[in-house]
Design an enzyme around this catalytic site. Structure first.
Site, mmCIF file in Angstrom:
data_model
loop_
_atom_site.group_PDB
_atom_site.id
_atom_site.type_symbol
_atom_site.label_atom_id
_atom_site.label_comp_id
_atom_site.label_asym_id
_atom_site.label_seq_id
_atom_site.Cartn_x
_atom_site.Cartn_y
_atom_site.Cartn_z
ATOM 1 N N TYR A 9 0.908 -1.386 -0.187
ATOM 2 C CA TYR A 9 -0.284 -0.193 -0.371
ATOM 3 C C TYR A 9 0.871 1.056 0.493
ATOM 4 O O TYR A 9 1.573 1.462 1.144
ATOM 5 C CB TYR A 9 -0.888 -0.030 1.777
ATOM 6 C CG TYR A 9 -2.248 -1.624 1.188
ATOM 7 C CD1 TYR A 9 -1.783 -1.828 0.457
ATOM 8 C CD2 TYR A 9 -2.531 -1.658 2.624
ATOM 9 C CE1 TYR A 9 -2.986 -2.716 0.133
ATOM 10 C CE2 TYR A 9 -3.263 -2.297 2.108
ATOM 11 C CZ TYR A 9 -3.686 -3.258 1.097
ATOM 12 O OH TYR A 9 -3.908 -4.208 1.135
ATOM 13 N N ARG A 36 -21.405 -2.685 -7.624
ATOM 14 C CA ARG A 36 -22.103 -1.157 -7.151
ATOM 15 C C ARG A 36 -23.710 -1.107 -6.924
ATOM 16 O O ARG A 36 -24.429 -2.247 -7.656
ATOM 17 C CB ARG A 36 -21.904 -0.430 -9.693
ATOM 18 C CG ARG A 36 -20.478 -0.328 -8.995
ATOM 19 C CD ARG A 36 -20.981 0.927 -10.503
ATOM 20 N NE ARG A 36 -19.398 1.721 -10.440
ATOM 21 C CZ ARG A 36 -18.537 0.522 -11.273
ATOM 22 N NH1 ARG A 36 -18.317 -0.987 -11.232
ATOM 23 N NH2 ARG A 36 -17.261 0.745 -11.269
HETATM 24 P P1 NDP Z 1 -14.004 -0.562 2.205
HETATM 25 O O1 NDP Z 1 -15.178 -2.081 1.029
HETATM 26 O O2 NDP Z 1 -13.496 -0.564 3.262
HETATM 27 O O3 NDP Z 1 -14.091 0.494 1.786
HETATM 28 C C1 NDP Z 1 -13.703 1.192 1.760
HETATM 29 C C2 NDP Z 1 -14.466 3.113 1.085
HETATM 30 O O4 NDP Z 1 -15.370 2.739 1.562
HETATM 31 C C3 NDP Z 1 -13.819 3.947 1.043
HETATM 32 O O5 NDP Z 1 -13.867 4.649 0.126
HETATM 33 C C4 NDP Z 1 -14.250 4.566 2.272
HETATM 34 O O6 NDP Z 1 -14.725 5.873 2.374
HETATM 35 C C5 NDP Z 1 -15.486 4.029 1.779
HETATM 36 N N1 NDP Z 1 -16.187 4.119 3.877
HETATM 37 C C6 NDP Z 1 -15.346 3.651 4.922
HETATM 38 N N2 NDP Z 1 -16.529 3.798 5.833
HETATM 39 C C7 NDP Z 1 -17.455 4.100 5.171
HETATM 40 C C8 NDP Z 1 -19.351 4.148 5.581
HETATM 41 N N3 NDP Z 1 -19.284 4.057 7.178
HETATM 42 N N4 NDP Z 1 -19.786 5.222 4.658
HETATM 43 C C9 NDP Z 1 -20.218 4.377 3.583
HETATM 44 N N5 NDP Z 1 -18.568 4.458 2.792
HETATM 45 C C10 NDP Z 1 -17.265 4.261 3.585
HETATM 46 O O7 NDP Z 1 -12.930 -1.655 1.239
HETATM 47 P P2 NDP Z 1 -10.835 -1.645 1.119
HETATM 48 O O8 NDP Z 1 -11.015 -1.607 -0.479
HETATM 49 O O9 NDP Z 1 -10.575 -0.409 1.643
HETATM 50 O O10 NDP Z 1 -10.920 -3.107 1.938
HETATM 51 C C11 NDP Z 1 -11.199 -2.184 3.178
HETATM 52 C C12 NDP Z 1 -9.398 -2.997 3.423
HETATM 53 O O11 NDP Z 1 -9.445 -4.603 3.270
HETATM 54 C C13 NDP Z 1 -8.214 -1.934 2.988
HETATM 55 O O12 NDP Z 1 -8.237 -0.814 2.927
HETATM 56 C C14 NDP Z 1 -7.257 -3.328 3.436
HETATM 57 O O13 NDP Z 1 -6.668 -2.977 4.241
HETATM 58 C C15 NDP Z 1 -7.460 -4.538 3.383
HETATM 59 N N6 NDP Z 1 -7.401 -5.196 1.762
HETATM 60 C C16 NDP Z 1 -6.545 -6.324 1.587
HETATM 61 C C17 NDP Z 1 -6.420 -7.021 0.581
HETATM 62 C C18 NDP Z 1 -5.884 -7.891 -0.182
HETATM 63 O O14 NDP Z 1 -5.918 -8.273 -1.158
HETATM 64 N N7 NDP Z 1 -5.548 -8.549 0.775
HETATM 65 C C19 NDP Z 1 -7.269 -6.115 -1.082
HETATM 66 C C20 NDP Z 1 -8.107 -5.348 -0.465
HETATM 67 C C21 NDP Z 1 -8.175 -4.429 0.155
HETATM 68 P P3 NDP Z 1 -13.494 7.324 2.718
HETATM 69 O O15 NDP Z 1 -12.169 6.710 3.545
HETATM 70 O O16 NDP Z 1 -13.214 9.085 2.498
HETATM 71 O O17 NDP Z 1 -14.099 7.268 4.188
#
Ligand code: NDP
Length: 287
Positions: free
Chosen positions: A58, A207
């Site tokens: 990351y 979506r």
């Molecule tokens: P998420 O499903 O956690 O979504 C993150 C997005 O949702 C951001 O844009 C955030 O906005 C928004 N969000 C967060 N909370 C809310 C809420 N309560 N209401 C509305 N929108 C919200 O996706 P991620 O891809 O980030 O997955 C989570 C974590 O998993 C990653 O950050 C990473 O640590 C891990 N991961 C691991 C992977 C792997 O291959 N092992 C692959 C992908 C992810 P904002 O930040 O603006 O608040």
């Protein structure tokens, strides 16, 4: 369809780690957002989301630096998870990658170190490298990410493979493929699952999930948001972690509060009808 009574999962070392942690993908990309990202993680810790998930990938180490700043003064309260690139997943590569991650995070141990996804290096070498780090006290435990059931079975058949303490995979209301085989296998073998993209930032059918009338109606009946319902659903059975990533303060607060939402059997049924569980094997979803 059991509704959990507690809000923690007991880790291999006996510590109890809350179901909802914090992700960090996309953090550390822009210097101008650094303080906001650090503050978001710190607020999350204060609200009980003590597990933080990051990776050397990351922002090429930038997210680990954000985590390092956020955990200052509370290292031992936090459950720190990072991940190594597949091309670092042998004995020497893991030793070097782990050291670099620890330096960026300003700590001398990780609670959990994961293989980010499976690459070309044989799993035997990864087990060896992880066990070496565990013996040296640099990591407390290790696990994997993005491994499907057949990979997990292969790992389980290798010497030392059963020490794998977690599998981090994509899982949310609209991407339920793991329920067909990987999740039952994980339960049978006592390997907790850590759900990434729990509010559908990625994965199948992402979506429209949070605008779906069923999600909107259930959210309204609890006086919460559809994102919180998505999180409450992921942790509904008491043995899956969710690691949403949030920078906006309102999101952090909502995510922490989602730990105490209990969906009724009727609501779970409504979700099953709108987003049916898998009837056959699906390839492991990932981003
Ligand atoms: P998420 O499903 O956690 O979504 C993150 C997005 O949702 C951001 O844009 C955030 O906005 C928004 N969000 C967060 N909370 C809310 C809420 N309560 N209401 C509305 N929108 C919200 O996706 P991620 O891809 O980030 O997955 C989570 C974590 O998993 C990653 O950050 C990473 O640590 C891990 N991961 C691991 C992977 C792997 O291959 N092992 C692959 C992908 C992810 P904002 O930040 O603006 O608040």
């Amino acid at each position: 369809m059991s509704q959990h009574k507690k809000s923690v999962i007991t880790w291999t070392d006996g510590r109890e780690v809350p179901f909802i942690g914090q992700g960090t993908w996309n953090m550390g990309e822009k210097a101008s957002l650094r303080q906001e990202e650090v503050r978001a993680l710190q607020l999350g810790f204060e609200l009980g989301m003590l597990l933080v998930d990051t990776a050397e990938m990351y922002a090429e180490g930038g997210a680990e630096e954000i985590v390092g700043e956020a955990i200052q003064g509370r290292r031992d309260d936090v459950y720190l998870v990072s991940k190594a690139y597949p091309h670092h997943a042998d004995r020497q590569g893991l030793a070097q990658a782990c050291e670099a991650s620890l330096t960026r995070m300003g700590t001398d141990y990780m609670d959990m170190y994961l293989l980010h996804w499976r690459g070309k290096i044989p799993l035997e070498e990864t087990i060896e490298g992880m066990e070496q780090l565990r013996e040296q006290g640099k990591i407390r435990s290790w696990g994997v990410s993005n491994l499907d059931k057949s990979d997990m079975e292969e790992l389980w058949n290798l010497s030392g493979g059963e020490a794998c303490a977690v599998n981090q995979v994509l899982y949310h209301v609209a991407s339920r493929g793991i329920e067909y085989d990987l999740l039952p296998w994980s339960r049978a073998n006592g390997v907790p699952v850590m759900a990434y993209c729990p509010i559908a930032q990625g994965g199948r059918l992402r979506r429209g999930l949070l605008e779906h009338p069923v999600m909107v109606d259930i959210a309204a009946s609890h006086g919460v948001t559809p994102s919180q319902i998505a999180l409450a659903w992921v942790i509904r059975d008491g043995d899956v972690w969710a690691i949403p990533k949030a920078v906006q303060e309102s999101h952090v607060r909502e995510n922490a509060a989602a730990a105490s939402i209990r969906l009724t059997p009727e609501q779970l049924q409504q979700i099953d009808e709108a987003f049916p569980p898998p009837m056959r094997k699906q390839p492991l979803d990932m981003v």
